[in-house]
Design a protein around this motif. Sequence first.
Motif, PDB file in Angstrom:
ATOM      1  N   UNK A 200       0.833  -1.208   0.000  1.00 37.39           N
ATOM      2  CA  UNK A 200       0.000   0.000   0.000  1.00 37.39           C
ATOM      3  C   UNK A 200       0.866   1.256   0.000  1.00 37.39           C
ATOM      4  N   UNK A 201       0.543   2.179  -0.886  1.00 39.39           N
ATOM      5  CA  UNK A 201       1.204   3.482  -0.946  1.00 39.39           C
ATOM      6  C   UNK A 201       0.190   4.534  -0.490  1.00 39.39           C
ATOM      7  N   UNK A 202       0.489   5.303   0.565  1.00 38.01           N
ATOM      8  CA  UNK A 202      -0.497   6.268   1.089  1.00 38.01           C
ATOM      9  C   UNK A 202      -0.834   7.352   0.071  1.00 38.01           C
ATOM     10  N   UNK A 203      -2.049   7.887   0.187  1.00 37.10           N
ATOM     11  CA  UNK A 203      -2.452   9.028  -0.627  1.00 37.10           C
ATOM     12  C   UNK A 203      -1.791  10.307  -0.133  1.00 37.10           C
ATOM     13  N   UNK A 204      -1.859  11.356  -0.958  1.00 36.34           N
ATOM     14  CA  UNK A 204      -1.188  12.619  -0.647  1.00 36.34           C
ATOM     15  C   UNK A 204      -1.626  13.187   0.702  1.00 36.34           C
ATOM     16  N   UNK A 205      -2.920  13.129   0.997  1.00 37.58           N
ATOM     17  CA  UNK A 205      -3.421  13.735   2.232  1.00 37.58           C
ATOM     18  C   UNK A 205      -3.652  12.699   3.328  1.00 37.58           C
ATOM     19  N   UNK A 206      -3.227  11.478   3.101  1.00 34.92           N
ATOM     20  CA  UNK A 206      -3.482  10.410   4.060  1.00 34.92           C
ATOM     21  C   UNK A 206      -2.453  10.407   5.191  1.00 34.92           C
ATOM     22  N   UNK A 207      -2.914  10.097   6.389  1.00 35.10           N
ATOM     23  CA  UNK A 207      -2.023   9.946   7.535  1.00 35.10           C
ATOM     24  C   UNK A 207      -1.393   8.555   7.477  1.00 35.10           C
ATOM     25  N   UNK A 208      -0.084   8.512   7.627  1.00 29.97           N
ATOM     26  CA  UNK A 208       0.617   7.237   7.497  1.00 29.97           C
ATOM     27  C   UNK A 208       0.466   6.407   8.769  1.00 29.97           C
ATOM     28  N   UNK A 209       0.345   5.122   8.576  1.00 28.79           N
ATOM     29  CA  UNK A 209       0.270   4.160   9.678  1.00 28.79           C
ATOM     30  C   UNK A 209       1.462   3.214   9.529  1.00 28.79           C
ATOM     31  N   UNK A 210       2.331   3.199  10.507  1.00 23.65           N
ATOM     32  CA  UNK A 210       3.555   2.418  10.349  1.00 23.65           C
ATOM     33  C   UNK A 210       3.898   1.680  11.634  1.00 23.65           C
ATOM     34  N   UNK A 211       4.799   0.717  11.507  1.00 24.11           N
ATOM     35  CA  UNK A 211       5.155  -0.110  12.649  1.00 24.11           C
ATOM     36  C   UNK A 211       6.624  -0.006  12.997  1.00 24.11           C
ATOM     37  N   UNK A 212       6.950  -0.453  14.205  1.00 22.95           N
ATOM     38  CA  UNK A 212       8.326  -0.482  14.681  1.00 22.95           C
ATOM     39  C   UNK A 212       8.574  -1.800  15.396  1.00 22.95           C
ATOM     40  N   UNK A 213       9.751  -2.383  15.141  1.00 16.96           N
ATOM     41  CA  UNK A 213      10.120  -3.618  15.832  1.00 16.96           C
ATOM     42  C   UNK A 213      11.621  -3.626  16.078  1.00 16.96           C
ATOM     43  N   UNK A 214      12.054  -4.482  16.981  1.00 17.05           N
ATOM     44  CA  UNK A 214      13.485  -4.657  17.237  1.00 17.05           C
ATOM     45  C   UNK A 214      13.702  -6.033  17.843  1.00 17.05           C
ATOM     46  N   UNK A 215      14.967  -6.463  17.847  1.00 21.18           N
ATOM     47  CA  UNK A 215      15.359  -7.720  18.496  1.00 21.18           C
ATOM     48  C   UNK A 215      14.549  -8.899  17.963  1.00 21.18           C
TER      49      UNK A 215
END
Length: 578
Positions: free
Chosen positions: A105-120
């Motif tokens: 999925x590629x966000x739209x110009x005015x869309x708020x991005x939803x992203x994740x973070x992980x480690x280890x």
Amino acid sequence: PDTLVYGPFLRYGGYDPVSHAYYASVLAIIHQARSPKAPMLHFRDINVSGSHTEVQGQHLLHYRGFNAWRFDLTILCGMPSRLVEYHVVPSAGNMFVTLPRYRFHVPGVSQRWRWGFFSCNGFDQADKEQEYGGIQPLWRDVMHSHEERPIHLMVGGGDQLYNDDVWNLPSMVQWLSIPEKASRLNYPFTQEMADQVEWFYFTMYAKHWSQPLFADALASIPHAMTWDDHDIFDGWGSYPDEIHRCGVFQGIFHYARLFYALFQQHATPGRVHELNGTFGGNAWHTVTCFGKTLGICVLDARTERSRAAVVPASDYVKVQQQLAALPSTVRHVVFVTGVPLIYPHIPGAEGFMHALSGGHCCAVGVRTMIAQTGVASSLLNSFDQVELLDDLVDHWSSAVHKDERMKLLHMLQELAQKRSMRVTFLAGDVHVAAWARFASAEKTPKIKDFRYMPQIISSAIGNGPPPFNAVRMLQLFSRKRTVDANTDQKMMPMSTGKLMRAQRNWAIVEEAPLEDGSVLKDGALTFQIRLEHKSMIGKVIHHREDLAIDVINIKVEPLLIQPEASFDASKLTPFGQL
């Protein structure tokens, strides 16, 4: 290797809020028997007819019959989000074989991005891997969350895999068995060592990147990654300089960096800056945008790390310049550090272990006594250093890094004040979920306090948490501390009242209203930490309804002060001079 094709693996390459250009790359590692010539990548927006595009692979590396190919994608974001489908076609493909297709999925110009973070994302002990059911449980949660609402990208904060077993290679065991320290340090990195180490890192990445569910995520969610010590081996960067500079350490690092560049950066070491727009001396730092209002700095805090410095001062100057040059629409910067800047510090522990590792006659005597008791193998590591000392020196709160942390903090405070830009730290490494904050010593509303900088810790998505008593002891030393005359720091209680949650976890980040039902304010973020419930440990989870996840939401308000009317990046205080 038990396959002729590894990948595809998606990497996030950046976003330009002005031109709305979105950049990504795809890595495919294909044996020459399947693709003697350059393969092709086909992609299209599934909602737009006639959008089919072909990209020829760019050759990166040849190793033992395998060729690594990179495909660069540039997609112009539209008003609606885009669903992009792609597949890789080897040059010796069979027309009767259906090739797997993948979507992201590629966000739209005015869309708020939803992203994740992980480690280890691995294990330092084999019995832990069996006890916790591998890395799959929480990656299943990642994929289920992605199916419910698209995750636009994942940030890997370090230790994406654990390469500590490099020391179990036959040539490494032989090297470690050399009794005299000077002879060991002067020993050359032989061709036999090079062959074994190179094969080790290639196969470790190939197997780990192919693990079920994690491989699905790598193919369907663009990733942005930096490394930490276990991507090399435990403690890299925190041993004495004489050990780091020796031929064997440098030889191992060469191949660890080669395959880190390939699998995590989709490049070769000499081309990372060119292909990815990273910057630094030998390190690869990244500053980019996640949409219009959010900037991110992914710090490479491992490549040039030593006991003297986490990052060279010259690189901080470049970090300052890159952050200052972010578009004026950016209201919040997430600063990824790997190791947390704020973490409980046990007084005296580091000094005692330093003394025990030193050459003072008392230290030699104590170490001799330890050896005679038979517990030296558990207290002293293979390099004659006290076990756990590398972990203590690794932390920003270590005596050797405190001054550097202060300078970094002052640099970011000035940027936050002059740009009216909230800064939030995001870290992993320590195998707990927690949060903390820097703030003005004089009580100031958060939305007016440019020194207010939260820190979110999310770790580990794979490795098991520390023992209960260890976490309990750390919490006893989690008092509020003075940083300087204007700033203090504090570990903050989570929704459960605890300062730390010793459960495996990962995080979802998205821009959010200040309060439920309010108008969205640019720069406000919600960090949702998703923790594995203890009832899941060791179970094989196949269905969404079997997942048991604890959720903690941490809201970070934007900074609502007037930015400097005529901001001039050239007038920022040089790093280290505040």
